[in-house]
Design a protein around this motif. Structure first.
Motif, PDB file in Angstrom:
ATOM      1  N   SER A   7      -0.178   4.109  26.266  1.00 27.23           N
ATOM      2  CA  SER A   7      -0.345   5.472  25.749  1.00 27.23           C
ATOM      3  C   SER A   7       0.906   5.946  25.024  1.00 27.23           C
ATOM      4  O   SER A   7       0.820   6.607  23.972  1.00 27.23           O
ATOM      5  N   LEU A   8       2.075   5.623  25.568  1.00 28.11           N
ATOM      6  CA  LEU A   8       3.321   6.045  24.927  1.00 28.11           C
ATOM      7  C   LEU A   8       3.490   5.384  23.563  1.00 28.11           C
ATOM      8  O   LEU A   8       3.862   6.046  22.580  1.00 28.11           O
ATOM      9  N   ALA A   9       3.216   4.091  23.487  1.00 27.42           N
ATOM     10  CA  ALA A   9       3.369   3.386  22.210  1.00 27.42           C
ATOM     11  C   ALA A   9       2.401   3.929  21.166  1.00 27.42           C
ATOM     12  O   ALA A   9       2.772   4.112  19.996  1.00 27.42           O
ATOM     13  N   ARG A  10       1.184   4.218  21.553  1.00 33.84           N
ATOM     14  CA  ARG A  10       0.221   4.752  20.604  1.00 33.84           C
ATOM     15  C   ARG A  10       0.626   6.137  20.109  1.00 33.84           C
ATOM     16  O   ARG A  10       0.510   6.448  18.916  1.00 33.84           O
ATOM     17  N   SER A  11       1.112   6.986  21.008  1.00 36.02           N
ATOM     18  CA  SER A  11       1.520   8.338  20.601  1.00 36.02           C
ATOM     19  C   SER A  11       2.722   8.297  19.659  1.00 36.02           C
ATOM     20  O   SER A  11       2.749   8.999  18.639  1.00 36.02           O
ATOM     21  N   VAL A  12       3.701   7.457  19.982  1.00 41.59           N
ATOM     22  CA  VAL A  12       4.909   7.387  19.155  1.00 41.59           C
ATOM     23  C   VAL A  12       4.576   6.841  17.770  1.00 41.59           C
ATOM     24  O   VAL A  12       4.997   7.406  16.740  1.00 41.59           O
ATOM     25  N   THR A  13       3.845   5.748  17.716  1.00 41.63           N
ATOM     26  CA  THR A  13       3.549   5.150  16.413  1.00 41.63           C
ATOM     27  C   THR A  13       2.629   6.038  15.584  1.00 41.63           C
ATOM     28  O   THR A  13       2.780   6.113  14.361  1.00 41.63           O
ATOM     29  N   ARG A  14       1.685   6.727  16.222  1.00 40.81           N
ATOM     30  CA  ARG A  14       0.823   7.632  15.463  1.00 40.81           C
ATOM     31  C   ARG A  14       1.635   8.761  14.845  1.00 40.81           C
ATOM     32  O   ARG A  14       1.390   9.160  13.683  1.00 40.81           O
ATOM     33  N   THR A  15       2.593   9.287  15.582  1.00 40.14           N
ATOM     34  CA  THR A  15       3.447  10.341  15.042  1.00 40.14           C
ATOM     35  C   THR A  15       4.294   9.825  13.885  1.00 40.14           C
ATOM     36  O   THR A  15       4.459  10.511  12.858  1.00 40.14           O
ATOM     37  N   LEU A  16       4.823   8.605  14.011  1.00 39.45           N
ATOM     38  CA  LEU A  16       5.634   8.042  12.938  1.00 39.45           C
ATOM     39  C   LEU A  16       4.803   7.788  11.679  1.00 39.45           C
ATOM     40  O   LEU A  16       5.254   8.056  10.558  1.00 39.45           O
ATOM     41  N   VAL A  17       3.583   7.282  11.857  1.00 37.07           N
ATOM     42  CA  VAL A  17       2.714   7.054  10.700  1.00 37.07           C
ATOM     43  C   VAL A  17       2.354   8.385  10.041  1.00 37.07           C
ATOM     44  O   VAL A  17       2.325   8.504   8.802  1.00 37.07           O
TER      45      VAL A  17
ATOM     46  N   GLY B 144       3.023  -3.291  16.682  1.00 35.75           N
ATOM     47  CA  GLY B 144       2.204  -3.557  15.505  1.00 35.75           C
ATOM     48  C   GLY B 144       0.765  -3.131  15.698  1.00 35.75           C
ATOM     49  O   GLY B 144       0.154  -2.512  14.805  1.00 35.75           O
ATOM     50  N   GLY B 145       0.207  -3.428  16.870  1.00 32.30           N
ATOM     51  CA  GLY B 145      -1.157  -2.981  17.145  1.00 32.30           C
ATOM     52  C   GLY B 145      -1.275  -1.479  17.239  1.00 32.30           C
ATOM     53  O   GLY B 145      -2.265  -0.887  16.793  1.00 32.30           O
ATOM     54  N   SER B 146      -0.237  -0.824  17.797  1.00 31.52           N
ATOM     55  CA  SER B 146      -0.261   0.634  17.892  1.00 31.52           C
ATOM     56  C   SER B 146      -0.219   1.291  16.521  1.00 31.52           C
ATOM     57  O   SER B 146      -0.852   2.327  16.294  1.00 31.52           O
ATOM     58  N   ALA B 147       0.546   0.704  15.590  1.00 27.41           N
ATOM     59  CA  ALA B 147       0.594   1.252  14.233  1.00 27.41           C
ATOM     60  C   ALA B 147      -0.680   0.950  13.458  1.00 27.41           C
ATOM     61  O   ALA B 147      -1.083   1.729  12.580  1.00 27.41           O
TER      62      ALA B 147
END
Length: 344
Positions: free
Chosen positions: A155-165, A243-246
């Motif tokens: 969940s943390l990786a998905r939230s961080v990468t979504r915000t960066l994208v 990579g998968g999260s992004a």
């Protein structure tokens, strides 16, 4: 004078003891399968299918309207959107594997993520997918604290990468100025910050004062830190996790772009991607099953970018049908099959 020797008779052996009176000892119990357990197990296995049917009956107008709109759309772009939808489960499986040092079976992992999509229609906020994944990891022998820590890292990786994208698209897309019109006037961040601060304060007090709460949380944090260090020490896990999260938000937005192009939405692809990222980030935490709050915000965002309201609504409905409704029944059947095979 000779004395007569008197022979001494040896004592007679004691008679065998008779067994105590009473009922004979019971033979060891055998494990007997109860016939009544089979119908219960069958009902539990078929419950995802029943829930999917009830959900479809409850939202029958939405499903029928989306199907009628999709029937008149360009089939080539719809096939491209379906292919991107399949890549969503592949990206989710990569992120799940990247958040855990243990090697997971790729086929069962992909099937579990496909089945997790059906579970999300029952529990809001992604809890259904997390519950299915937790049962899958426990069935693979992963301890409970490490499995829970893996879900937290996911969940943390998905939230961080979504915000960066999202920040990258905000910096590159000139249409970001129109997003300011969607922010309501008034001191909205102040109550939100107060609620967040109060929740953090309550959690801190509980962790400090209540030892039964502090011990499992401390163990969970230790397991999470240990697994995070182990994961980031392996380049293949780092690539799969980040990579998968992004890739996940981009693939989901790509599905929306394909559906909008098939229906003649009339917006550039970067604006559609920005609308998807902004709407999902703004109201993604709202606990509504099936992403209903995200759909409403997405229609509003597309209209603010200049799309026709009817076409924008049809695009969002088509995206929801293609991304969630079509895989719903196969995902529920896969979930039932995994339960019957004791993979969950």
């Amino acid at each position: 004078m000779r004395k007569d020797v008197v022979p001494v008779s040896s004592p007679s052996p004691l008679p065998p003891l008779s067994p105590p009176a009473g009922p004979p000892p019971c033979p060891p119990a055998r494990r007997v399968s109860l016939p009544a357990a089979r119908p219960v197990r069958l009902v539990l296995c078929l419950s995802p299918v029943l829930l999917a049917g009830c959900w479809a009956l409850a939202d029958r107008p939405v499903a029928s309207e989306g199907a009628s709109r999709l029937a008149a759309a360009d089939p080539g772009w719809l096939l491209a959107g379906a292919a991107l939808t399949c890549l969503t489960w592949v990206a989710a499986a990569c992120v799940r594997q990247g958040s855990l040092p243990d090697k997971l079976p790729p086929g069962l992992l992909l099937a579990s993520q496909f089945a997790a999509g059906a579970a999300n229609h029952v529990l809001p906020g992604g809890l259904g997918a997390h519950a299915v994944t937790l049962r899958f990891l426990r069935a693979r022998g992963v301890p409970l604290d490490r499995a829970t820590a893996s879900i937290g890292l996911y969940s943390l990786a998905r939230s961080v990468t979504r915000t960066l994208v999202l920040l990258a698209f905000l910096a590159a897309c000139p249409a970001r100025r129109r997003l300011g019109e969607l922010v309501p006037d008034g001191p909205v961040p102040v109550p939100a910050a107060a609620v967040a601060g109060g929740a953090l304060a309550v959690a801190g007090v509980l962790l400090t004062v209540v030892p039964p709460v502090r011990r499992p949380v401390t163990g969970l944090v230790r397991a999470a830190l240990a697994d995070a260090r182990a994961v980031h020490g392996r380049p293949c896990r780092v690539l799969a996790l980040w990579g998968g999260s992004a890739a996940m938000p981009l693939v989901q937005a790509g599905t929306l772009v394909c559906v909008g192009t098939s229906l003649g939405l009339g917006l550039p692809w970067e604006q559609v991607v920005l609308a998807h990222l902004a709407a999902g980030t703004a109201v993604g935490a709202v606990p509504a099953p099936g992403g209903l709050a995200v759909d409403a915000a997405l229609v509003w965002t597309l209209v603010s970018f200049g799309a026709v309201p009817a076409v924008a609504a049809a695009t969002v409905i088509g995206h929801r049908v293609l991304n969630d409704w079509l895989p719903l029944l196969p995902g529920a059947l896969t979930l039932s099959a995994l339960i019957r095979a004791r993979a969950l």
